[in-house]
Design a protein around this motif. Sequence first.
Motif, PDB file in Angstrom:
ATOM      1  N   LEU A  45       0.908  -1.122  -0.013  1.00  0.00           N
ATOM      2  CA  LEU A  45       0.011   0.027   0.046  1.00  0.00           C
ATOM      3  C   LEU A  45       1.481   1.382   0.144  1.00  0.00           C
ATOM      4  O   LEU A  45       0.162   2.763  -0.740  1.00  0.00           O
ATOM      5  N   LYS A  46       1.446   0.798   0.532  1.00  0.00           N
ATOM      6  CA  LYS A  46       2.537   2.474   1.079  1.00  0.00           C
ATOM      7  C   LYS A  46       3.659   2.095  -0.785  1.00  0.00           C
ATOM      8  O   LYS A  46       3.549   4.227  -0.885  1.00  0.00           O
ATOM      9  N   ALA A  47       3.830   1.264  -1.003  1.00  0.00           N
ATOM     10  CA  ALA A  47       4.533   1.865  -2.342  1.00  0.00           C
ATOM     11  C   ALA A  47       4.244   2.866  -3.517  1.00  0.00           C
ATOM     12  O   ALA A  47       3.956   3.558  -3.936  1.00  0.00           O
ATOM     13  N   ALA A  48       2.324   2.191  -4.232  1.00  0.00           N
ATOM     14  CA  ALA A  48       1.253   2.519  -4.286  1.00  0.00           C
ATOM     15  C   ALA A  48       1.297   4.091  -3.958  1.00  0.00           C
ATOM     16  O   ALA A  48       0.986   4.531  -4.938  1.00  0.00           O
ATOM     17  N   GLN A  49       0.704   4.117  -2.424  1.00  0.00           N
ATOM     18  CA  GLN A  49       0.674   5.805  -1.909  1.00  0.00           C
ATOM     19  C   GLN A  49       1.825   6.389  -2.776  1.00  0.00           C
ATOM     20  O   GLN A  49       1.577   7.721  -2.841  1.00  0.00           O
ATOM     21  N   SER A  50       2.952   6.331  -1.917  1.00  0.00           N
ATOM     22  CA  SER A  50       4.662   6.701  -2.663  1.00  0.00           C
ATOM     23  C   SER A  50       4.105   7.269  -4.564  1.00  0.00           C
ATOM     24  O   SER A  50       4.427   8.304  -4.893  1.00  0.00           O
ATOM     25  N   TYR A 173      15.576   2.143  -4.889  1.00  0.00           N
ATOM     26  CA  TYR A 173      15.734   1.414  -3.522  1.00  0.00           C
ATOM     27  C   TYR A 173      15.235   0.499  -3.125  1.00  0.00           C
ATOM     28  O   TYR A 173      15.045  -0.789  -2.493  1.00  0.00           O
ATOM     29  N   ILE A 174      14.032   1.014  -2.839  1.00  0.00           N
ATOM     30  CA  ILE A 174      12.468   0.412  -1.718  1.00  0.00           C
ATOM     31  C   ILE A 174      12.623  -0.688  -2.731  1.00  0.00           C
ATOM     32  O   ILE A 174      12.058  -2.388  -2.309  1.00  0.00           O
ATOM     33  N   GLU A 175      11.963  -0.646  -4.117  1.00  0.00           N
ATOM     34  CA  GLU A 175      11.707  -1.363  -4.890  1.00  0.00           C
ATOM     35  C   GLU A 175      12.853  -2.305  -5.162  1.00  0.00           C
ATOM     36  O   GLU A 175      12.384  -3.768  -5.195  1.00  0.00           O
ATOM     37  N   ALA A 176      14.361  -2.178  -5.349  1.00  0.00           N
ATOM     38  CA  ALA A 176      14.915  -3.540  -5.904  1.00  0.00           C
ATOM     39  C   ALA A 176      15.081  -3.941  -4.629  1.00  0.00           C
ATOM     40  O   ALA A 176      15.411  -5.329  -4.484  1.00  0.00           O
ATOM     41  N   ARG A 177      15.364  -3.440  -3.725  1.00  0.00           N
ATOM     42  CA  ARG A 177      14.958  -4.422  -2.045  1.00  0.00           C
ATOM     43  C   ARG A 177      14.273  -5.173  -1.971  1.00  0.00           C
ATOM     44  O   ARG A 177      14.850  -6.159  -1.598  1.00  0.00           O
ATOM     45  N   SER A 178      13.365  -4.830  -2.683  1.00  0.00           N
ATOM     46  CA  SER A 178      12.012  -5.991  -1.821  1.00  0.00           C
ATOM     47  C   SER A 178      11.871  -6.947  -2.939  1.00  0.00           C
ATOM     48  O   SER A 178      12.068  -8.252  -2.678  1.00  0.00           O
ATOM     49  N   CYS A 179      12.667  -6.636  -4.412  1.00  0.00           N
ATOM     50  CA  CYS A 179      12.874  -7.829  -4.845  1.00  0.00           C
ATOM     51  C   CYS A 179      13.910  -8.920  -4.760  1.00  0.00           C
ATOM     52  O   CYS A 179      14.091  -9.946  -4.468  1.00  0.00           O
ATOM     53  N   GLU A 180      14.914  -7.878  -4.350  1.00  0.00           N
ATOM     54  CA  GLU A 180      16.269  -8.898  -3.932  1.00  0.00           C
ATOM     55  C   GLU A 180      15.506 -10.074  -2.345  1.00  0.00           C
ATOM     56  O   GLU A 180      16.331 -11.172  -2.309  1.00  0.00           O
TER      57      GLU A 180
END
Length: 253
Positions: A45-50, A173-180
């Motif tokens: 949700l926070k990723a979508a909100q951002s 960075y948040i998306e890349a770390r999530s993926c990793e």
Amino acid sequence: MQDNAELLEPIKQFLYCETPDSWVQKASEPESLPILLKDHLLCELKAAQSAMFLIRKYAVDKESAATLLAWFKPYEDFAYDRIGDIHSLKNKNQVSKQILARKQSAYSQDLIDKMVLLIKEELHHFYQVLEIMYQRNIAYDGITASRYAKGLFSHMSAHEPQILVDKLIIGAYIEARSCERFAKLAPFLDDDLTGFYISLLRSEARHYQDYLKLAQSISKVDINERIKMFGIVEAELITSEDADFKFHSGVPI
């Protein structure tokens, strides 16, 4: 189809550290699963909100800004006020009207195109996590935010357009770390969760690239120094001790 290892290689090169084994060990313990899933739900949700906040602030007209808020309301009501449930959220992931760009912004349409797609995917993932929780009788009773995002945003510039560029780099960075972390954790979970986390790799991998492309297209100067600075900060958050176990937390104490 792109192999997962091939997909992860540029992400590993982008990040300044790998997730510590101690976090993977803690995350793979059965008693950690409720916290992990609840935090993952809120992270989606926070990723979508951002993404929504970015296009509301920088890219769309007033009517479209109101449309975006209406799109998010059922999800935010559930996450923050416990209004609704898995049944009431079904089929809510759609925009009621067209999202229109501000005419004066040179980059607004590109920002809208990439961020609206990202929002749809993140809200879809939100619902998928909620389904998994529902199937496993894990109630969503709220969860506090980790230090991770706050730690990154505390190093943001105070002036535009650098604020926007920094927000996009942080998003990458948040998306890349999530993926990793999906890739790191997947082998230690049951088959259903393993399959789900592997399925998230493709979209998350593209999201971080979209953020970086947007950041460079908006910046008047090369962004590599800012990328490096945030990379060092992000790695410190991931590799330092952290008493609050969450999806993006550091080394468990």
